[in-house]
Every structure is written in structure tokens, then in C-alpha cells.
Scaffold this active site. Sequence first.
Site, PDB file in Angstrom:
ATOM      1  N   ALA A 156      -2.176 -28.760  34.692  1.00 44.36           N
ATOM      2  CA  ALA A 156      -2.537 -28.367  33.327  1.00 44.36           C
ATOM      3  C   ALA A 156      -2.042 -26.962  33.015  1.00 44.36           C
ATOM      4  CB  ALA A 156      -4.051 -28.456  33.131  1.00 44.36           C
ATOM      5  N   LEU A 159       1.641 -26.986  32.463  1.00 43.93           N
ATOM      6  CA  LEU A 159       1.978 -27.547  31.159  1.00 43.93           C
ATOM      7  C   LEU A 159       1.805 -26.498  30.065  1.00 43.93           C
ATOM      8  CD1 LEU A 159       2.509 -29.728  29.021  1.00 43.93           C
ATOM      9  CD2 LEU A 159       0.102 -30.413  29.246  1.00 43.93           C
ATOM     10  N   TYR A 160       0.678 -25.827  30.059  1.00 46.83           N
ATOM     11  CA  TYR A 160       0.409 -24.861  28.995  1.00 46.83           C
ATOM     12  C   TYR A 160       1.369 -23.678  29.071  1.00 46.83           C
ATOM     13  CZ  TYR A 160      -3.831 -27.663  28.709  1.00 46.83           C
ATOM     14  OH  TYR A 160      -4.714 -28.707  28.602  1.00 46.83           O
ATOM     15  N   ARG A 161       1.682 -23.235  30.269  1.00 48.26           N
ATOM     16  CA  ARG A 161       2.649 -22.140  30.395  1.00 48.26           C
ATOM     17  C   ARG A 161       4.043 -22.562  29.922  1.00 48.26           C
ATOM     18  NH1 ARG A 161       0.181 -21.070  35.806  1.00 48.26           N
ATOM     19  NH2 ARG A 161      -1.276 -19.352  35.510  1.00 48.26           N
ATOM     20  N   MET A 165       2.206 -20.547  26.558  1.00 44.71           N
ATOM     21  CA  MET A 165       0.843 -20.034  26.614  1.00 44.71           C
ATOM     22  C   MET A 165       0.672 -19.119  27.824  1.00 44.71           C
ATOM     23  SD  MET A 165      -1.293 -23.405  25.376  1.00 44.71           S
ATOM     24  CE  MET A 165      -2.717 -22.467  24.833  1.00 44.71           C
TER      25      MET A 165
END
Length: 200
Positions: A156, A159-161, A165
Site C-alpha cells: 500500500a 502504491l501511494y508513493r 504521495m
Amino acid sequence: MRDPKLREIDERAFLRRLNPMLDVYAAAMEPPAEQLPGRHAIMERHAAYPAFRAFVAERRGALPGLTGPVQGFAYGFHGTRGQWWHDVVYQALASREGSEHAEMWLEDPFEVAELHVHPDAQGKGLGRGLLTALCEGRQERTVVLSTLDLQPDTPARRLYRSVGMVDLLTGFEFPGGGPRYAVMGGTLPLAPYPASSSRP
């Protein structure tokens, strides 16, 4: 077995799918069973929040399997003062980095409240597809969310990085106890993959 398809659903369709979505949440997060009724109530309440948006990954017309028709889901809304998560995170950011820092991230945020894919359907790009669809076309300046902070390099977190993010808070404990979370934020529109880690 057919691949799941992403589709946007309105508040009414979201409420009709609460139980199968909660099954996905339980499989992905493995919370104590006694917490599920409270999570159901929270998700039901979120459907009435401003600028609510939701997507599901559903398998239509498939033979019965281990995971059922809903393979994943994601939803969010416009964050504003008076919402529990927003106010708790705002206070934490202001306490650590000052009110200007908190305003930069939470003055005009799209808050991704939940994004979960059933373990049997993970590793196929559904999480990325749900996040991309959910954030596409949003008018807010930033996107923020919280994710379990079990270790710094979970799927997760990666994915966000990958969409730009960055960590705003790590090892964060929300009031009431429970596991530690990382609060992450990025600017909208999401960065294309692979992303830089620049801040707004």
C-alpha cells in the site's frame, strides 16, 4: 473466471453494497470481529459526506468463488472541519509542524477514506486502478489518507508513493487506541507512475 471491472457507484448503490464491501475490508485488514459493526456505521455515515465518490471492482456473471462479486472498493469525499479524521489529523499536523503546514495539506483535501482489495484479488493492479479512478477529475488541491504503518515498505505504501504521495505522519495512533498508522498526502492530479516525491 472473469476479471473484475471497475465501476463508479452512487450513494444509494454504495449503501446496498455495504455488507459485501465490509467482507472485503475484513479479509484485507483482519480487524477484531467486534469492530465490524462500528465500521459498518462509519461507512454508512460517510456516504452522506460532501462530494462523496465511490468505486467498486466487481466480478459480474462469474461462477461462485472464494471472494464473491465485490473484489475491491474505494471511496472518499471532500474533507472539511467537523469531520473526525480531518480534525484529528489537522491537530496532529499543526502540533508537529505548525498551523500553516496543516492548512497546506487540509485546507482543500480529497480524503480517501477506504481502499481495499480482497487478498485473493491482490497483485493484479486493482488497487492502483481504484485509486486512479477515484482521484481522477477531483477539484481539490490535495489528496490525503491513512494506511497501516506496520512497516515502511508495504504494498500500500509503495502504491501511494508511486503516485506522488509522501508521509505526513508516521507511527500515528488515532484516539481510542488501535494500530499505528501513516498519514500520507499528495497533490492533485496524481503524479503519473513513476512519481517524484515532491511536496506541494
